[in-house]
Design an enzyme around this catalytic site. Structure first.
Site: not given
Ligand code: GLV
Length: 324
Positions: A238, A267, A285
């Site tokens: 994150r 984001e 991401h």
């Molecule tokens: C994606 O970022 C997730 O947490 O699966």
């Protein structure tokens, strides 16, 4: 009895939608963009179940508008987009999608490690710009992985998959985790180090912690200053775990050799200064973004949701009671 009504906030891969449609009435937000807050609040009012994604912020304002809600299935392993405290207060079960995305996320982590250390993206850009001067003993040098130390922050499922792959590259591995694991992780697995010592010993630091208040800003200027000169930072967890301004400063000053990022604090905004840095590899991401993984995540979320609506404990519940 009428089938339960579920809100699916984004088109998800099959066969999950078909599975849901056989058991529920599905209200699908079909446009390929996130629901706005107002759309979410108005469309959640009469639903029994919610299948949402990491970009949907499900907070108190949303949850209080959903009096019939009996279950939330997050199509992600991270649950930092959900107000778990409010869900607990409302007695709302929540599920996530652990395990099925660990290998894909670990693979992408290694793609970033290799890309940064061996300057892969920079090399591709150079070729396309017509800048390949031909082989030379000193041209476009990166760094070897062999013999270097990989520091893993967070030794959950994804951290372990990353560690397993490190042996193939002959790297030493060390880890820090909020819960120290008993003994070593596997025969040649990573050894535990306190956070500050891990930072000081890592050539490559890779983050695999959950987001949320407990890890937000964990790596700021003081922590990044402890890294070795020339270290590399990789984040597929994150964005908020690393203080954006501290990361930019560490890259600008040359303290870091480079960084590989798949996640950002706000984001889809990407910190502007990073865009101009050739030693930073930026991905949108996509840690779990493989056909196979997204199918498995969607199916897992759908099964969890149906179980919650049937009054059963879902296979992948998120623990809602406060940690003691
Ligand atoms: C994606 O970022 C997730 O947490 O699966």
């Amino acid at each position: 009895m009428a089938k339960p009504l579920v809100l699916v906030t984004r088109r998800i891969p099959e066969p999950a939608l078909a599975y849901l449609a056989r058991r529920c009435r599905v209200r699908l937000h079909a446009p390929d963009r996130p629901m706005t807050r107002a759309e979410l609040r108005s469309q959640i009012r009469d639903v029994d179940g919610l299948l949402c994604t990491p970009v949907d912020r499900i907070d108190r304002w949303i949850l209080r508008a959903a009096p019939r809600l009996r279950g939330i299935a997050n199509c992600a392993v991270g649950v930092d987009n959900l107000d778990l405290e409010e869900a607990r207060r409302l007695g709302l079960p929540v599920s996530n999608t652990p395990g099925v995305l660990s290998a894909a996320t670990a693979d992408l982590t290694w793609a970033l490690i290799l890309a940064v250390l061996r300057r892969v993206v920079e090399g591709d850009r150079l070729i396309r710009a017509g800048g390949f001067p031909g082989w030379s003993p000193t041209f476009h040098l990166g760094h070897s992985l062999q013999g270097k130390t990989l520091g893993i922050l967070g030794m959950g499922r994804i951290g372990r998959e990353v560690a397993r792959r490190a042996t193939a590259f002959s790297m030493q591995t060390i880890y820090w985790s909020r819960t120290r694991l008993p003994g070593r992780v596997g025969a040649s697995g990573p050894r535990y180090r306190p956070l500050r010592r891990l930072l000081a010993a890592s050539d490559v630091l890779t983050i695999h912690l959950p987001g949320g208040p407990s890890t937000r800003g964990l790596l700021g200027a003081r922590e990044l200053a402890l890294l070795k000169p020339g270290a590399v930072l990789i984040n597929t967890a994150r964005g908020e775990i690393v203080v954006e301004s501290a990361l930019v400063a560490a890259l600008r000053s040359g303290k870091l050799f480079g960084a590989g990022l798949d996640v950002y604090p706000h984001e889809p905004r990407v910190p502007r200064p990073l865009l101009a840095m050739p030693n930073v590899v930026l991905l949108p991401h996509i840690g779990s973004a493989t056909v196979e993984t997204r199918q498995a995540m969607a199916m897992m979320a759908a099964v969890n949701l149906v179980d919650m609506l049937d009054g059963r404990k879902p296979p992948n519940p998120v623990r809602l009671s406060p940690r003691r």
